[in-house]
Design a protein around this motif. Structure first.
Motif, PDB file in Angstrom:
ATOM      1  N   ALA A 133       0.832  -1.210   0.000  1.00 39.88           N
ATOM      2  CA  ALA A 133       0.000   0.000   0.000  1.00 39.88           C
ATOM      3  C   ALA A 133       0.862   1.253   0.000  1.00 39.88           C
ATOM      4  O   ALA A 133       0.564   2.230  -0.711  1.00 39.88           O
ATOM      5  CB  ALA A 133      -0.916  -0.007   1.222  1.00 39.88           C
ATOM      6  N   MET A 134       1.931   1.265   0.788  1.00 41.17           N
ATOM      7  CA  MET A 134       2.834   2.410   0.826  1.00 41.17           C
ATOM      8  C   MET A 134       3.460   2.659  -0.540  1.00 41.17           C
ATOM      9  O   MET A 134       3.563   3.806  -0.995  1.00 41.17           O
ATOM     10  CB  MET A 134       3.934   2.175   1.874  1.00 41.17           C
ATOM     11  CG  MET A 134       3.473   2.201   3.311  1.00 41.17           C
ATOM     12  SD  MET A 134       4.760   1.606   4.450  1.00 41.17           S
ATOM     13  CE  MET A 134       6.114   2.742   4.088  1.00 41.17           C
ATOM     14  N   ALA A 135       3.874   1.586  -1.197  1.00 38.47           N
ATOM     15  CA  ALA A 135       4.532   1.710  -2.491  1.00 38.47           C
ATOM     16  C   ALA A 135       3.582   2.269  -3.548  1.00 38.47           C
ATOM     17  O   ALA A 135       3.958   3.123  -4.352  1.00 38.47           O
ATOM     18  CB  ALA A 135       5.076   0.357  -2.929  1.00 38.47           C
ATOM     19  N   VAL A 136       2.332   1.783  -3.553  1.00 36.28           N
ATOM     20  CA  VAL A 136       1.350   2.269  -4.523  1.00 36.28           C
ATOM     21  C   VAL A 136       1.062   3.749  -4.301  1.00 36.28           C
ATOM     22  O   VAL A 136       1.033   4.544  -5.243  1.00 36.28           O
ATOM     23  CB  VAL A 136       0.042   1.451  -4.429  1.00 36.28           C
ATOM     24  CG1 VAL A 136      -1.059   2.121  -5.255  1.00 36.28           C
ATOM     25  CG2 VAL A 136       0.271   0.034  -4.927  1.00 36.28           C
ATOM     26  N   ALA A 137       0.833   4.134  -3.045  1.00 35.70           N
ATOM     27  CA  ALA A 137       0.530   5.531  -2.736  1.00 35.70           C
ATOM     28  C   ALA A 137       1.666   6.451  -3.177  1.00 35.70           C
ATOM     29  O   ALA A 137       1.432   7.581  -3.628  1.00 35.70           O
ATOM     30  CB  ALA A 137       0.277   5.687  -1.238  1.00 35.70           C
ATOM     31  N   PHE A 138       2.900   5.964  -3.089  1.00 33.85           N
ATOM     32  CA  PHE A 138       4.073   6.760  -3.430  1.00 33.85           C
ATOM     33  C   PHE A 138       4.316   6.804  -4.938  1.00 33.85           C
ATOM     34  O   PHE A 138       4.661   7.853  -5.493  1.00 33.85           O
ATOM     35  CB  PHE A 138       5.296   6.192  -2.707  1.00 33.85           C
ATOM     36  CG  PHE A 138       6.566   6.937  -2.962  1.00 33.85           C
ATOM     37  CD1 PHE A 138       6.676   8.290  -2.662  1.00 33.85           C
ATOM     38  CD2 PHE A 138       7.672   6.291  -3.495  1.00 33.85           C
ATOM     39  CE1 PHE A 138       7.859   8.985  -2.895  1.00 33.85           C
ATOM     40  CE2 PHE A 138       8.853   6.975  -3.732  1.00 33.85           C
ATOM     41  CZ  PHE A 138       8.944   8.322  -3.433  1.00 33.85           C
ATOM     42  N   ALA A 139       4.113   5.670  -5.611  1.00 33.54           N
ATOM     43  CA  ALA A 139       4.537   5.549  -7.012  1.00 33.54           C
ATOM     44  C   ALA A 139       3.392   5.555  -8.011  1.00 33.54           C
ATOM     45  O   ALA A 139       3.625   5.369  -9.210  1.00 33.54           O
ATOM     46  CB  ALA A 139       5.352   4.264  -7.191  1.00 33.54           C
ATOM     47  N   GLN A 140       2.151   5.788  -7.579  1.00 36.24           N
ATOM     48  CA  GLN A 140       1.001   5.699  -8.474  1.00 36.24           C
ATOM     49  C   GLN A 140       1.111   6.569  -9.725  1.00 36.24           C
ATOM     50  O   GLN A 140       0.769   6.115 -10.818  1.00 36.24           O
ATOM     51  CB  GLN A 140      -0.283   6.043  -7.709  1.00 36.24           C
ATOM     52  CG  GLN A 140      -1.557   5.921  -8.517  1.00 36.24           C
ATOM     53  CD  GLN A 140      -1.920   4.489  -8.868  1.00 36.24           C
ATOM     54  OE1 GLN A 140      -1.265   3.545  -8.417  1.00 36.24           O
ATOM     55  NE2 GLN A 140      -2.937   4.313  -9.678  1.00 36.24           N
ATOM     56  N   PRO A 141       1.589   7.826  -9.644  1.00 42.07           N
ATOM     57  CA  PRO A 141       1.700   8.627 -10.873  1.00 42.07           C
ATOM     58  C   PRO A 141       2.549   7.967 -11.956  1.00 42.07           C
ATOM     59  O   PRO A 141       2.222   8.046 -13.144  1.00 42.07           O
ATOM     60  CB  PRO A 141       2.338   9.938 -10.380  1.00 42.07           C
ATOM     61  CG  PRO A 141       1.896  10.041  -8.955  1.00 42.07           C
ATOM     62  CD  PRO A 141       1.933   8.628  -8.447  1.00 42.07           C
ATOM     63  N   THR A 142       3.619   7.303 -11.564  1.00 38.63           N
ATOM     64  CA  THR A 142       4.467   6.633 -12.557  1.00 38.63           C
ATOM     65  C   THR A 142       3.731   5.474 -13.203  1.00 38.63           C
ATOM     66  O   THR A 142       3.926   5.187 -14.391  1.00 38.63           O
ATOM     67  CB  THR A 142       5.773   6.131 -11.915  1.00 38.63           C
ATOM     68  OG1 THR A 142       5.470   5.157 -10.899  1.00 38.63           O
ATOM     69  CG2 THR A 142       6.548   7.273 -11.278  1.00 38.63           C
ATOM     70  N   ASP A 143       2.890   4.786 -12.434  1.00 36.39           N
ATOM     71  CA  ASP A 143       2.128   3.659 -12.971  1.00 36.39           C
ATOM     72  C   ASP A 143       1.073   4.138 -13.955  1.00 36.39           C
ATOM     73  O   ASP A 143       0.843   3.523 -15.006  1.00 36.39           O
ATOM     74  CB  ASP A 143       1.477   2.881 -11.829  1.00 36.39           C
ATOM     75  CG  ASP A 143       1.159   1.439 -12.207  1.00 36.39           C
ATOM     76  OD1 ASP A 143       1.573   1.006 -13.303  1.00 36.39           O
ATOM     77  OD2 ASP A 143       0.511   0.739 -11.396  1.00 36.39           O
ATOM     78  N   VAL A 144       0.403   5.235 -13.630  1.00 38.70           N
ATOM     79  CA  VAL A 144      -0.610   5.801 -14.532  1.00 38.70           C
ATOM     80  C   VAL A 144       0.021   6.167 -15.872  1.00 38.70           C
ATOM     81  O   VAL A 144      -0.504   5.818 -16.941  1.00 38.70           O
ATOM     82  CB  VAL A 144      -1.279   7.039 -13.895  1.00 38.70           C
ATOM     83  CG1 VAL A 144      -2.167   7.753 -14.917  1.00 38.70           C
ATOM     84  CG2 VAL A 144      -2.100   6.641 -12.676  1.00 38.70           C
ATOM     85  N   VAL A 145       1.161   6.847 -15.831  1.00 40.18           N
ATOM     86  CA  VAL A 145       1.836   7.254 -17.067  1.00 40.18           C
ATOM     87  C   VAL A 145       2.323   6.037 -17.838  1.00 40.18           C
ATOM     88  O   VAL A 145       2.193   5.970 -19.072  1.00 40.18           O
ATOM     89  CB  VAL A 145       3.005   8.208 -16.744  1.00 40.18           C
ATOM     90  CG1 VAL A 145       3.848   8.468 -17.994  1.00 40.18           C
ATOM     91  CG2 VAL A 145       2.474   9.521 -16.185  1.00 40.18           C
ATOM     92  N   LYS A 146       2.867   5.057 -17.145  1.00 39.78           N
ATOM     93  CA  LYS A 146       3.341   3.840 -17.811  1.00 39.78           C
ATOM     94  C   LYS A 146       2.219   3.145 -18.569  1.00 39.78           C
ATOM     95  O   LYS A 146       2.358   2.785 -19.747  1.00 39.78           O
ATOM     96  CB  LYS A 146       3.937   2.877 -16.784  1.00 39.78           C
ATOM     97  CG  LYS A 146       4.395   1.538 -17.374  1.00 39.78           C
ATOM     98  CD  LYS A 146       4.831   0.582 -16.304  1.00 39.78           C
ATOM     99  CE  LYS A 146       3.662  -0.098 -15.612  1.00 39.78           C
ATOM    100  NZ  LYS A 146       3.061  -1.170 -16.447  1.00 39.78           N
ATOM    101  N   VAL A 147       1.089   2.950 -17.894  1.00 41.93           N
ATOM    102  CA  VAL A 147      -0.045   2.263 -18.521  1.00 41.93           C
ATOM    103  C   VAL A 147      -0.559   3.031 -19.728  1.00 41.93           C
ATOM    104  O   VAL A 147      -0.873   2.453 -20.780  1.00 41.93           O
ATOM    105  CB  VAL A 147      -1.179   2.042 -17.491  1.00 41.93           C
ATOM    106  CG1 VAL A 147      -2.474   1.640 -18.182  1.00 41.93           C
ATOM    107  CG2 VAL A 147      -0.772   0.973 -16.483  1.00 41.93           C
ATOM    108  N   ARG A 148      -0.628   4.359 -19.620  1.00 42.45           N
ATOM    109  CA  ARG A 148      -1.154   5.150 -20.736  1.00 42.45           C
ATOM    110  C   ARG A 148      -0.229   5.105 -21.942  1.00 42.45           C
ATOM    111  O   ARG A 148      -0.689   5.093 -23.085  1.00 42.45           O
ATOM    112  CB  ARG A 148      -1.410   6.585 -20.283  1.00 42.45           C
ATOM    113  CG  ARG A 148      -2.527   6.653 -19.256  1.00 42.45           C
ATOM    114  CD  ARG A 148      -3.124   8.020 -19.141  1.00 42.45           C
ATOM    115  NE  ARG A 148      -4.182   8.047 -18.142  1.00 42.45           N
ATOM    116  CZ  ARG A 148      -4.937   9.104 -17.883  1.00 42.45           C
ATOM    117  NH1 ARG A 148      -4.733  10.229 -18.562  1.00 42.45           N
ATOM    118  NH2 ARG A 148      -5.879   9.058 -16.962  1.00 42.45           N
TER     119      ARG A 148
END
Length: 302
Positions: A133-148
């Motif tokens: 949960a900590m990792a997702v909260a911290f790194a979510q913007p990078t995941d959104v950009v990666k997926v897009r």
């Protein structure tokens, strides 16, 4: 002698890796694993979003069938570089995400063991869920950009949704607000709680077997996490008004495409997760050992 220590070539007298070593080692080894398995991840994303009610102009011609058919179609229609769309954001994600998720796991497990005065699987599960949960909260913007980036298809005239990684961060923040960079955070936390427990807890308990049978762990994690992963991918990639929430996204999928839609991209997801685990954890152990030996060398008296 501890069999786990034998497995990674360390001796009991070796210094225990510091938090900094684990933090850096986890991020670096995750980047190595991503570099090798990224085409499978991109194929997974393309299969997961295929069949949505809305269409990108010019994208309807691309029909993906299976993992190798998807990769072949992408190379033929968009070029081999398309398999690595979003790689920069992907590496940014791993350096921030895996460093927290894996690098802090042992520390959190020790914390929960001390607080609850219990041993066994419970502190491991709690530590896995917490660091995930900590990792997702911290790194979510990078995941959104990666997926897009992975989802965007180069049109005939060469037009693209985003012109670069920094442009994607700026465009999402401008058009959707800062909250847009954390889109899909809750389904991502749910997915990673499942995957983290399946990967880290299993690895922690049976290290030797997981290095040998990493694909089996990948299969179990994929079976459980795939429905949440598909919803996460679609919701993060969606336009601002396409879905009201992650739950609405899931219900729309179920209504329009049936329950099998929740397992789209299962094969590349399984292949990627299993192979990623093997590469990542083998690299992680070697990096920890090398950095710990270097630390011992510099700290030893002349």
């Amino acid at each position: 002698m501890n069999p786990g220590a034998e497995m990674v070539g360390m001796k009991p007298k070796d210094v225990v890796p510091s938090v900094a070593v684990k933090f850096f080692g986890a991020g670096t080894s995750a980047c190595i694993a991503d570099l090798i398995t990224f085409p499978l991840d991109t194929a997974k994303v393309r299969l997961q979003i295929q069949g949505e009610s809305w269409k990108v102009e010019g994208a309807s011609a691309a029909k993906y069938r299976g993992v190798f058919g998807t990769i072949t179609t992408m190379v033929r229609t968009e070029g081999p570089r398309s398999l690595y769309n979003g790689l920069v954001a992907g590496l940014q994600r791993q350096m921030s995400f895996a460093s927290v998720r894996i690098g802090l796991y042992d520390s959190m497990k020790q914390f929960y063991s001390t607080c609850s005065e219990s041993t066994g699987i419970v502190p491991c599960l709690m530590a896995g869920c917490t660091t995930g949960a900590m990792a997702v909260a911290f790194a979510q913007p990078t995941d959104v950009v990666k997926v897009r980036f992975q989802a965007q298809i180069r049109l005939v005239d060469g037009e693209r949704r985003y012109n670069g990684t920094l442009d994607a961060y700026r465009t999402i923040a401008r058009d959707e607000g800062v909250r847009g960079l954390w889109k899909g955070c809750m389904p991502n936390i749910t997915r990673n709680a499942i995957v983290n427990c399946a990967e880290l807890v299993t690895y922690d308990m049976i290290k030797e077997l997981i290095l040998k049978y990493g694909l089996m762990t990948g299969f179990c994690a994929t079976v459980v996490a795939s429905p949440v992963d598909v919803v996460k991918t679609r919701f993060m990639n969606s336009e601002a008004s396409q879905y009201r929430s992650a739950i609405n996204c899931a219900l729309t999928m179920l209504k329009n495409e049936g329950p099998t839609a929740f397992y789209k991209g299962f094969i590349p997801s399984f292949l990627r997760l299993g192979s990623w685990n093997i590469v990542m954890f083998v690299s992680y152990e070697q990096i920890k050992r090398g950095m710990t030996r270097a630390q011992q060398y510099w700290e030893s008296p002349l």
